[in-house]
Design an enzyme around this catalytic site. Structure first.
Site, PDB file in Angstrom:
ATOM      1  N   SER A 182       1.235  -1.175  -0.003  1.00  0.00           N
ATOM      2  CA  SER A 182      -0.020  -0.086   0.193  1.00  0.00           C
ATOM      3  C   SER A 182       0.415   1.676  -0.260  1.00  0.00           C
ATOM      4  CB  SER A 182      -1.243   0.054   1.233  1.00  0.00           C
ATOM      5  OG  SER A 182      -2.512   0.594   1.221  1.00  0.00           O
ATOM      6  N   ASP A 345      -8.881  -7.295  -4.281  1.00  0.00           N
ATOM      7  CA  ASP A 345      -9.018  -5.928  -3.094  1.00  0.00           C
ATOM      8  C   ASP A 345      -9.677  -4.939  -4.427  1.00  0.00           C
ATOM      9  OD1 ASP A 345      -7.897  -3.950  -3.307  1.00  0.00           O
ATOM     10  OD2 ASP A 345      -5.602  -3.869  -2.669  1.00  0.00           O
ATOM     11  N   HIS A 375      -8.527  -5.289   0.160  1.00  0.00           N
ATOM     12  CA  HIS A 375      -6.396  -5.259   0.258  1.00  0.00           C
ATOM     13  C   HIS A 375      -5.567  -5.568   1.594  1.00  0.00           C
ATOM     14  CE1 HIS A 375      -3.731  -1.499  -0.625  1.00  0.00           C
ATOM     15  NE2 HIS A 375      -4.184  -1.451   0.637  1.00  0.00           N
TER      16      HIS A 375
END
Length: 405
Positions: A182, A345, A375
């Site tokens: 991320s 995700d 995610h």
């Protein structure tokens, strides 16, 4: 998974105006790097008094060849591994990856995890004392008046520049592996593009080459929630006793929905009410209670102004900016690279990782993490992530330098 905490949130004392680590709080496992000069910023100007909090595991080899850099996501920190203890209100967020015999085997590897610049768990950020800022008139400030709303705009490149200073201070010329997911993946790809000679291998998880329109749209809702809170006070709330907790809590609720997957939420919560509450008469559904719990947790360990600074830095992420575009920028990467996405995700869909893998010359085929958790799968599916870590580190496994004393 439990849908409600063992201790109900309403039984806890109200959170403070900020959940930031501040001078006088327990240090825990943190160490600090202090820059010797102001940090020039990509947006202009400079940031004086930069400090990065960091934690380490294992022992650095005499030839310094066994260092691994782990980069955290938006609301993470340096506490990658370890228990809840004074100074660390949450357990390590990748506990299953770091330690003897694990993928990041600390009998062999020296693992370094900094709290990102602009963060709130020991590194310089909006809750930190501003050099030359004087004392707060409220008398509540610890270590001087906080930066607050005067904290400058940061980019991922600024954050990597600060981390490069940490590497220099540790005597690490080249990381055996740089990895992150991320927001941490954004910094990891910036490391590989800005410092290819210092990046021995690269693992990018659930991330992208640039922030997309949808990323920015979700982020804008969260930023507005915080800034529209009457206790935001232009970011200068840290020593007033009242912080924008409602706004940060709302931002967290929105974000958390994007971090998970619809089938998981449906399977866990469906349309069930929370306990004896009646949604037809002012009560909550169980899924709403779940979001309330995560909002309260974040308010107790994070700072709203850091959330704003880091979210804006994520919005600014564009590896091709000023480098001739994304293709030209990623062509600079020379490290053996694995790029992985999570099949469920919806925030960073797999097409974004496929694009990264296609444009990085040294990347293998894109890997797919199978997960029901959206995610957050990059944090939860540690066995699958560990397999990729071992694959990248196997060619360069060092001799055993000894355990951390």
């Amino acid at each position: 998974m439990s849908t409600v905490p063992a201790t109900p949130d309403h039984a806890l004392p109200p959170p403070a105006a900020t959940g930031a680590w501040r001078e006088g709080d327990p240090v825990g496992r943190r160490r600090w790097y202090a820059a010797s000069a102001p940090l020039p910023l990509e947006a202009g100007g400079e940031l004086p008094g930069v400090r990065l909090a960091f934690e380490t595991w294992g022992r650095l080899a005499p030839d310094r060849s066994n260092a691994v850099l782990v980069l955290h996501a938006l609301t993470g920190d340096s506490h990658v591994a370890g228990p809840v203890e004074p100074g660390h209100p949450s357990p390590g967020w990748w506990n299953a990856l770091v330690g003897p015999g694990r993928a990041l085997d600390t009998d062999h590897w020296f693992v370094v995890a900094p709290n990102v610049l602009g963060g709130c768990q020991g590194s310089t950020g909006p809750a930190s004392p501003r050099p030359g800022g004087g004392q707060s008139g409220s008398g509540r400030s610890r270590g001087g008046r906080p930066w607050g709303g005067a904290f400058p705009f940061l980019t991922q490149r600024d954050q990597v520049a600060a981390e490069a200073g940490l590497a220099d201070a540790l005597g690490i010329d080249r990381w055996a592996l740089v990895l992150g997911g991320s927001m941490g993946g954004m910094r990891a790809v910036e490391w590989a593009v800005s410092h290819p000679e210092r990046t021995g291998a690269l693992l990018l998880l659930a991330t992208s080459a640039e922030a997309s329109a949808e990323h920015i749209a979700w982020a804008d809702i969260q930023l507005r929630a915080i800034r529209d809170d009457p206790h935001w006070q232009g970011g200068d709330y840290h020593d007033t006793g009242r912080g924008p907790l409602a706004g940060l809590g709302l931002a967290r609720r929105v974000a958390h929905v994007t971090y998970r997957a619809e089938p998981e939420l449906q399977a866990r919560f469906g349309r069930l009410p929370q306990g004896a509450e009646d949604p037809w008469h002012g009560g909550r559904y169980r899924v709403a209670s779940y979001l309330d719990h995560h909002a309260d947790k974040l308010n107790r360990r994070f700072d709203a102004a850091s959330y704003v600074v880091l979210t804006e830095a994520m919005n600014a992420h564009d590896v091709g900016r000023g480098r001739g575009g994304t293709r030209a920028a990623l062509a600079r990467v020379t490290a053996p690279t694995l790029v992985a996405g999570v099949d469920s995700d919806r925030l960073y869909p797999l097409a974004q990782q496929e694009r990264l893998a296609a444009l990085i010359p040294s990347a293998d085929r894109v890997r797919v993490v199978e997960s029901a958790y959206g995610h957050d799968g990059f944090l939860i599916e540690t066995e699958q992530v560990g397999t990729m870590v071992r694959e990248l580190l196997a060619p360069s496994a060092p001799t055993r330098p000894g355990r951390d004393p």
